[in-house]
Design a protein around this motif. Structure first.
Motif, PDB file in Angstrom:
ATOM      1  N   ASP A 235     -22.694  68.620   0.425  1.00 25.17           N
ATOM      2  CA  ASP A 235     -23.254  69.463   1.524  1.00 25.17           C
ATOM      3  C   ASP A 235     -23.837  70.344   2.284  1.00 25.17           C
ATOM      4  O   ASP A 235     -23.930  71.373   2.678  1.00 25.17           O
ATOM      5  CB  ASP A 235     -23.866  67.926   2.624  1.00 25.17           C
ATOM      6  CG  ASP A 235     -24.826  66.638   2.070  1.00 25.17           C
ATOM      7  OD1 ASP A 235     -25.963  67.118   0.878  1.00 25.17           O
ATOM      8  OD2 ASP A 235     -23.447  65.877   2.486  1.00 25.17           O
ATOM      9  N   GLU A 355     -19.594  59.882   8.333  1.00 25.74           N
ATOM     10  CA  GLU A 355     -20.813  58.877   8.842  1.00 25.74           C
ATOM     11  C   GLU A 355     -21.484  59.355   9.894  1.00 25.74           C
ATOM     12  O   GLU A 355     -19.887  59.326  11.151  1.00 25.74           O
ATOM     13  CB  GLU A 355     -20.445  57.394   8.403  1.00 25.74           C
ATOM     14  CG  GLU A 355     -21.903  56.275   7.956  1.00 25.74           C
ATOM     15  CD  GLU A 355     -21.709  55.414   8.267  1.00 25.74           C
ATOM     16  OE1 GLU A 355     -21.999  54.728   7.447  1.00 25.74           O
ATOM     17  OE2 GLU A 355     -20.937  54.729   9.544  1.00 25.74           O
ATOM     18  N   THR A 357     -23.140  58.967  13.754  1.00 28.37           N
ATOM     19  CA  THR A 357     -24.022  58.069  13.731  1.00 28.37           C
ATOM     20  C   THR A 357     -24.783  58.730  15.295  1.00 28.37           C
ATOM     21  O   THR A 357     -24.097  59.548  16.584  1.00 28.37           O
ATOM     22  CB  THR A 357     -23.455  57.179  14.688  1.00 28.37           C
ATOM     23  OG1 THR A 357     -22.762  55.843  13.473  1.00 28.37           O
ATOM     24  CG2 THR A 357     -24.864  56.047  15.748  1.00 28.37           C
ATOM     25  N   ASP A 362     -30.023  57.080  14.939  1.00 30.78           N
ATOM     26  CA  ASP A 362     -30.112  57.120  13.241  1.00 30.78           C
ATOM     27  C   ASP A 362     -28.848  57.409  12.803  1.00 30.78           C
ATOM     28  O   ASP A 362     -27.835  57.886  13.716  1.00 30.78           O
ATOM     29  CB  ASP A 362     -31.286  58.254  12.734  1.00 30.78           C
ATOM     30  CG  ASP A 362     -33.145  57.875  13.173  1.00 30.78           C
ATOM     31  OD1 ASP A 362     -32.637  57.118  13.691  1.00 30.78           O
ATOM     32  OD2 ASP A 362     -33.577  58.510  13.429  1.00 30.78           O
ATOM     33  N   GLN A 364     -26.795  59.140   9.204  1.00 29.73           N
ATOM     34  CA  GLN A 364     -26.855  59.535   8.197  1.00 29.73           C
ATOM     35  C   GLN A 364     -25.192  59.898   7.789  1.00 29.73           C
ATOM     36  O   GLN A 364     -24.205  59.811   8.354  1.00 29.73           O
ATOM     37  CB  GLN A 364     -27.031  61.441   8.495  1.00 29.73           C
ATOM     38  CG  GLN A 364     -26.840  62.168   8.831  1.00 29.73           C
ATOM     39  CD  GLN A 364     -28.258  63.202   9.359  1.00 29.73           C
ATOM     40  OE1 GLN A 364     -27.314  64.396   8.816  1.00 29.73           O
ATOM     41  NE2 GLN A 364     -28.816  63.528  10.325  1.00 29.73           N
ATOM     42  N   ARG A 365     -25.280  60.354   6.615  1.00 31.55           N
ATOM     43  CA  ARG A 365     -24.244  61.076   5.390  1.00 31.55           C
ATOM     44  C   ARG A 365     -24.326  62.362   4.828  1.00 31.55           C
ATOM     45  O   ARG A 365     -24.682  62.918   4.412  1.00 31.55           O
ATOM     46  CB  ARG A 365     -23.580  59.648   4.327  1.00 31.55           C
ATOM     47  CG  ARG A 365     -23.362  58.103   5.877  1.00 31.55           C
ATOM     48  CD  ARG A 365     -22.746  57.357   3.901  1.00 31.55           C
ATOM     49  NE  ARG A 365     -22.028  55.926   5.068  1.00 31.55           N
ATOM     50  CZ  ARG A 365     -21.119  55.401   4.087  1.00 31.55           C
ATOM     51  NH1 ARG A 365     -20.727  55.845   2.805  1.00 31.55           N
ATOM     52  NH2 ARG A 365     -20.648  54.277   4.642  1.00 31.55           N
ATOM     53  N   LEU A 366     -22.620  62.743   5.890  1.00 32.63           N
ATOM     54  CA  LEU A 366     -22.539  64.278   5.169  1.00 32.63           C
ATOM     55  C   LEU A 366     -20.964  64.497   3.742  1.00 32.63           C
ATOM     56  O   LEU A 366     -20.212  64.316   4.651  1.00 32.63           O
ATOM     57  CB  LEU A 366     -22.382  65.768   6.321  1.00 32.63           C
ATOM     58  CG  LEU A 366     -24.186  65.078   7.152  1.00 32.63           C
ATOM     59  CD1 LEU A 366     -23.938  66.248   8.235  1.00 32.63           C
ATOM     60  CD2 LEU A 366     -24.890  66.018   5.930  1.00 32.63           C
TER      61      LEU A 366
END
Length: 731
Positions: A235, A355, A357, A362, A364-366
């Motif tokens: 990403d 990861e 938070t 929410d 999400q992982r990048l």
């Protein structure tokens, strides 16, 4: 008895080698001169020649004598590539193993007896990774091979392991050298020296270490990343966790070179420096200094007065200063620059995945090719007796607490006599607090010279601070009006009884205050970021190598979380190395440079330093001389009423090269910059003396300090002759 006999034999053989100049036979010229004769011998007695060569090579390697490189070239020249490779490969490994055994037999017992437990950690590492360490050294010899043989003999590495790793590790280098030797044999004229084949063969000698390092790095990476699945696509190019000085600079550099970067911060942008450290403390110090100047206005020919102020307004100004600087570090600015800023908590999941938070809950992982850990540090809170039963502040919580008060603390107790404790003690004392500063060490700011510590102590005492040193906290307890601290203070005074110095005994002291501030240093933020889960080594800070790489070559650490210095300017300095290595390390990596680290403590007068001070030079057994210039002799300092302090320069005896500088005085941090530049670029005191400085300024002090050095090293003999010359000229 066997050890002395073996030692005598070894010394005798080595002595014969040098007495009879046998080393002259192992040169490139000797090899070329004997090329025809040796070739004839090999044709007539091939097995005898090969056997003699083999035995000679083993002896050279076993005795650690010079000539192995020439012998390896000779193997290619006289036996060809494959036969020469076999001869040298086995002979070098056998000779190295013999040297290994001799070292173990003669020296291992003595070293073990002398160093004992200190070798346990080394032996443990050798037992775990000894084969890999040895293979690395064999493949890319950081040290000469004979040193490796001798040192490995002092460890617990098994003989069998030493032999097969040496055989395997030296094979690629042996191949390159023997191949070069085959081409050497083909030189019969000047034109042969310029043949493409020969040039290519010798080019391999230079390129091989680079190729070997690349292979080793690849092997290490594969070993470290075993068990993880590397993403096929990423990403980002770079993820930075933490938006303090190190994180912001890292993100800025990355986006400046057009990399895609994500910056993650769970708190306020700008980190500790902007929100709870440098910026608010300096704003408070400025208000406190003005209050001090008003009380001492008579010093400037004005009427002294007791300053009237609202403490709430003072703290509002502190917040206004933060707010004015905050846009430089804001989400909006970095987003506009092209950085993807996420406000939330980042945690490593694997070497390429974070990861996040987010603040709204929410998750999400990048993924990114490289990650920089820049999570900073927080105030240290050691387990003092009774601390859990009392309320206390730290440099992190002080500002919010003070913003809610209408007046400064009436009785402020500060634990810690380092830079933070000294700065805040002076500031609150000048704002009207009754301040007691308790220091465990024998003096304030123990990293500085004794003289500097005394200057700081006297400055604090002059402002009304009660300074207690050599104190051990025995108990903290709450009271109806605040806090009670009991300490045990070591008495520095001694009495003489029967010609023996006897300590008078320790003293128990009780100190009461309404506010307790802990200024006991700062600790790296290490928990909650997935570091230990991934096996990244932590020892007070994140463990990194000289490139700021952690266990995983694509994960870096910079700033306070990595140490060894916890300054905003060192964090920014480290960030350059971390970000450049993270983005371009596949082409070129840079070792972080801590050789020139300036710092300043903003008490009044300021204390600034770069390089060595006297106590460090003495501890490192470095010869030095001191040049000193007192600010009481500087015109601008006198006109400003700030002529307290000095400049102290350390140089090697008789030379003007600057080893270190300590400045105590007004604007010491600003004055230090000239010396930082001089040390960085190798400019001595003569260069500073020959540089024009504006009059009247504080910066002239640097020139006058250089002039003091010059006067102390005046060429007296030359001046005496000049005196005679001028006397002659006068008739």
């Amino acid at each position: 008895m066997r050890k002395p006999l073996l030692l005598i034999l070894l010394v005798l053989l080595m002595a014969l080698f040098f007495i009879f100049d046998l080393g002259d036979w192992f040169t490139l010229n000797a090899l070329k001169q004997q090329q025809t004769h040796i070739a004839t011998m090999r044709t007539e007695s091939p097995w005898l020649m090969a056997g003699g060569f083999f035995v000679l090579y083993v002896l050279l390697a076993a005795l650690s004598l010079p000539g192995a490189a020439i012998m390896t070239l000779a193997a290619g020249a006289f036996f060809g590539l494959w036969q020469g490779l076999v001869l040298v490969s086995f002979a070098s490994s056998i000779g190295a193993t013999l040297a290994f055994l001799v070292s173990r037999f003669l020296l291992r017992g003595q070293v073990q007896h002398r160093f004992g437990d200190r070798l346990k950690a080394i032996d443990k590492g050798i037992n775990r990774d000894g084969a890999f360490y040895l293979f690395t050294l064999r493949l890319v010899p950081v040290f000469p091979f004979f040193i490796i043989n001798l040192l490995m003999g002092l460890t617990t590495l098994p003989i069998r392991t030493f032999y097969w790793v040496s055989q395997l590790g030296m094979l690629p280098g042996t191949l390159v050298y023997v191949n070069a030797g085959t081409q050497l044999a083909a030189i019969n004229s000047v034109s042969g020296i310029l043949s493409p084949t020969l040039l290519a063969s010798f080019a391999l000698l230079g390129v091989f270490p680079l190729l070997a390092r690349a292979v080793l790095r690849l092997v290490q990476r594969r070993k470290v990343y075993r068990g993880f699945n590397k993403p096929a696509h990423f990403d980002c190019n770079l993820i930075v966790i933490g938006a303090g000085a190190a994180g912001l600079v890292s993100a800025y550099i990355a986006v400046a070179v057009k990399a895609k970067v994500t910056l993650i911060e769970s708190g306020n942008m700008g980190g500790d420096c902007l929100n709870t450290g440098c910026v608010p403390s300096k704003a408070l110090l400025r208000s406190a200094k003005l209050a001090h100047q008003m009380r001492h206005a008579a010093h400037y020919g004005l009427t002294s007065t007791t300053p009237e102020f609202s403490f709430k307004y003072v703290m509002q100004r502190v917040q206004q200063v933060i707010n004015k600087i905050a846009p430089h570090d804001s989400v909006e600015r970095y987003t506009k620059l092209g950085v993807n800023v996420l406000q939330g908590h980042g945690k490593l999941v694997d070497p390429w995945t974070v990861e996040v938070t987010l603040s709204n809950g929410d998750v999400q992982r990048l993924t990114a090719r490289s990650i920089i850990i820049a999570t900073g540090a927080s105030a240290a809170v050691p387990p003092l007796p009774g601390l859990d039963k009392v309320d206390y502040l730290t440099s992190d919580t002080l500002w919010q607490a003070m913003a809610e008060r209408a007046a400064p603390p009436a009785r402020l107790l500060i634990l810690g006599g380092g830079p933070i404790g000294c700065e805040l003690a002076q500031a609150f004392a000048r704002l009207g607090s009754s301040v007691t500063l308790v220091q465990r060490n024998a003096r304030l700011m123990p990293k500085e010279d004794l003289e500097v510590s005394e200057w700081v102590k006297q400055a604090l005492v002059a402002d009304g601070v009660r300074v207690l040193t050599d104190c051990d906290t025995t108990q903290l307890a709450p009271t109806s009006q605040g806090i009670r601290l009991e300490v045990n203070q070591v008495q520095a005074n001694q009495v003489q009884i029967n010609q023996v110095q006897v300590n008078q005994g320790d003293t128990s002291l009780t100190i009461e205050a309404d506010t307790l501030l802990l200024a006991l240093g700062r600790r790296a933020r290490l928990q909650g970021f997935g570091l230990t889960e991934l096996g990244i080594t932590i020892d007070r800070t994140v463990t990194t190598n000289e490139y700021l790489e952690t266990l995983y070559p694509n994960i870096y650490a910079a700033g306070d979380v990595a140490g060894p210095y916890q300054f905003t300017h060192t964090a920014a300095h480290m960030a350059w190395y971390a970000s450049v290595n993270a983005l371009f390390g596949q082409f070129k990596r840079f070792k972080v440079d801590y050789s020139i680290v300036p710092w300043c403590t903003f008490v009044d007068p300021e204390v600034a330093r770069v390089g060595l001070n006297e106590q460090e030079a003495a501890a490192q057994h470095i010869d030095y001389e001191v040049t000193r210039f007192n600010l009481s002799e500087l015109d601008r300092a006198i006109t400003d009423g700030s002529d307290q302090g000095f400049i102290k320069v350390l140089t090697p005896p008789g030379k003007d090269r600057i080893l270190g500088v300590t400045i105590v005085g007004e604007h010491a941090g600003d004055l230090l910059a000239e010396y930082v530049l001089a040390i960085k670029h190798g400019l001595g005191l003569n260069k500073i003396l020959g540089t024009m400085h504006v009059y009247p300024t504080l910066a002239e002090a640097n020139k006058y300090a250089a002039g003091e050095w010059k006067r102390a090293h005046a060429p007296l003999r030359t001046l005496a002759w000049l005196s005679r010359y001028h006397r002659w000229r006068r008739g």
